[in-house]
Design a protein around this motif. Structure first.
Motif, PDB file in Angstrom:
ATOM      1  N   GLU A  10       0.878  -1.339   0.056  1.00  0.00           N
ATOM      2  CA  GLU A  10       0.006   0.010  -0.004  1.00  0.00           C
ATOM      3  C   GLU A  10       0.834   1.224   0.051  1.00  0.00           C
ATOM      4  O   GLU A  10       1.853   1.316   0.776  1.00  0.00           O
ATOM      5  N   PRO A  11       0.674   2.125  -0.928  1.00  0.00           N
ATOM      6  CA  PRO A  11       1.387   3.476  -0.973  1.00  0.00           C
ATOM      7  C   PRO A  11       1.195   4.321   0.277  1.00  0.00           C
ATOM      8  O   PRO A  11       0.131   4.255   0.830  1.00  0.00           O
ATOM      9  N   SER A  12       2.417   5.052   0.632  1.00  0.00           N
ATOM     10  CA  SER A  12       2.053   5.972   1.900  1.00  0.00           C
ATOM     11  C   SER A  12       1.535   7.218   1.566  1.00  0.00           C
ATOM     12  O   SER A  12       1.585   7.651   0.298  1.00  0.00           O
ATOM     13  N   ALA A  13       1.090   7.912   2.356  1.00  0.00           N
ATOM     14  CA  ALA A  13       0.588   9.345   2.088  1.00  0.00           C
ATOM     15  C   ALA A  13       1.840  10.368   2.469  1.00  0.00           C
ATOM     16  O   ALA A  13       2.837   9.798   2.710  1.00  0.00           O
ATOM     17  N   THR A  14       1.690  11.638   2.263  1.00  0.00           N
ATOM     18  CA  THR A  14       2.714  12.187   2.378  1.00  0.00           C
ATOM     19  C   THR A  14       2.848  12.757   4.107  1.00  0.00           C
ATOM     20  O   THR A  14       4.124  13.043   4.326  1.00  0.00           O
ATOM     21  N   SER A  15       2.240  12.408   4.841  1.00  0.00           N
ATOM     22  CA  SER A  15       2.276  12.538   6.228  1.00  0.00           C
ATOM     23  C   SER A  15       2.846  11.093   6.931  1.00  0.00           C
ATOM     24  O   SER A  15       2.366  10.087   6.343  1.00  0.00           O
ATOM     25  N   PRO A  16       3.853  11.293   7.806  1.00  0.00           N
ATOM     26  CA  PRO A  16       4.407   9.999   8.225  1.00  0.00           C
ATOM     27  C   PRO A  16       3.418   8.989   8.960  1.00  0.00           C
ATOM     28  O   PRO A  16       2.617   9.585   9.732  1.00  0.00           O
ATOM     29  N   GLY A  17       3.532   7.817   8.636  1.00  0.00           N
ATOM     30  CA  GLY A  17       2.690   6.782   9.324  1.00  0.00           C
ATOM     31  C   GLY A  17       1.116   6.782   8.865  1.00  0.00           C
ATOM     32  O   GLY A  17       0.326   6.014   9.247  1.00  0.00           O
ATOM     33  N   THR A  18       0.934   7.519   7.651  1.00  0.00           N
ATOM     34  CA  THR A  18      -0.552   7.500   7.393  1.00  0.00           C
ATOM     35  C   THR A  18      -0.159   6.796   5.962  1.00  0.00           C
ATOM     36  O   THR A  18       0.622   6.671   5.069  1.00  0.00           O
ATOM     37  N   PHE A  19      -1.544   6.212   5.395  1.00  0.00           N
ATOM     38  CA  PHE A  19      -1.533   5.608   4.036  1.00  0.00           C
ATOM     39  C   PHE A  19      -3.002   6.274   3.355  1.00  0.00           C
ATOM     40  O   PHE A  19      -3.680   6.693   4.177  1.00  0.00           O
ATOM     41  N   VAL A  20      -2.805   5.912   1.961  1.00  0.00           N
ATOM     42  CA  VAL A  20      -3.916   6.536   1.124  1.00  0.00           C
ATOM     43  C   VAL A  20      -5.207   5.671   1.384  1.00  0.00           C
ATOM     44  O   VAL A  20      -6.042   6.213   1.823  1.00  0.00           O
ATOM     45  N   SER A  21      -5.181   4.301   1.107  1.00  0.00           N
ATOM     46  CA  SER A  21      -6.349   3.410   1.377  1.00  0.00           C
ATOM     47  C   SER A  21      -5.900   1.884   0.750  1.00  0.00           C
ATOM     48  O   SER A  21      -5.153   1.971  -0.249  1.00  0.00           O
ATOM     49  N   VAL A  22      -6.728   1.084   1.165  1.00  0.00           N
ATOM     50  CA  VAL A  22      -6.231  -0.236   0.623  1.00  0.00           C
ATOM     51  C   VAL A  22      -6.862  -0.389  -0.762  1.00  0.00           C
ATOM     52  O   VAL A  22      -6.323  -1.326  -1.329  1.00  0.00           O
ATOM     53  N   ASP A  23      -7.625   0.475  -1.002  1.00  0.00           N
ATOM     54  CA  ASP A  23      -8.106   0.487  -2.734  1.00  0.00           C
ATOM     55  C   ASP A  23      -7.119   0.585  -3.665  1.00  0.00           C
ATOM     56  O   ASP A  23      -7.041   0.251  -4.825  1.00  0.00           O
ATOM     57  N   ASN A  24      -6.079   1.445  -3.155  1.00  0.00           N
ATOM     58  CA  ASN A  24      -4.795   1.930  -4.091  1.00  0.00           C
ATOM     59  C   ASN A  24      -3.693   0.882  -3.809  1.00  0.00           C
ATOM     60  O   ASN A  24      -2.686   1.091  -4.438  1.00  0.00           O
TER      61      ASN A  24
END
Length: 66
Positions: A10-24
């Motif tokens: 799963e790709p990470s988001a720009t904020s540390p420790g956060t993720f985009v969503s399992v759909d991605n």
């Protein structure tokens, strides 16, 4: 992460420790390292070894580490 018995990247988001969503997420494997089925009952962790990333998979039922 493990979703529905499948290993997913799963790709990470720009904020540390956060993720985009399992759909991605990108499906990586439906077979566990032992080749005995899917990823249900396994856990994944990571570490740095000599500054390089390493992944470990552990079978919760047997304690086997890969």
């Amino acid at each position: 992460m493990i979703v529905g018995g499948q290993l997913v990247d799963e790709p990470s988001a720009t904020s540390p420790g956060t993720f985009v969503s399992v759909d991605n997420g990108v499906p990586l494997s439906a077979t566990n390292p032992a080749g005995s089925g899917d990823w249900t009952g396994w856990s994944i962790t990571r570490s740095l070894i000599d500054g390089l990333p390493a992944l470990f998979a552990r079978n919760a039922a047997t304690g086997a580490l890969y």
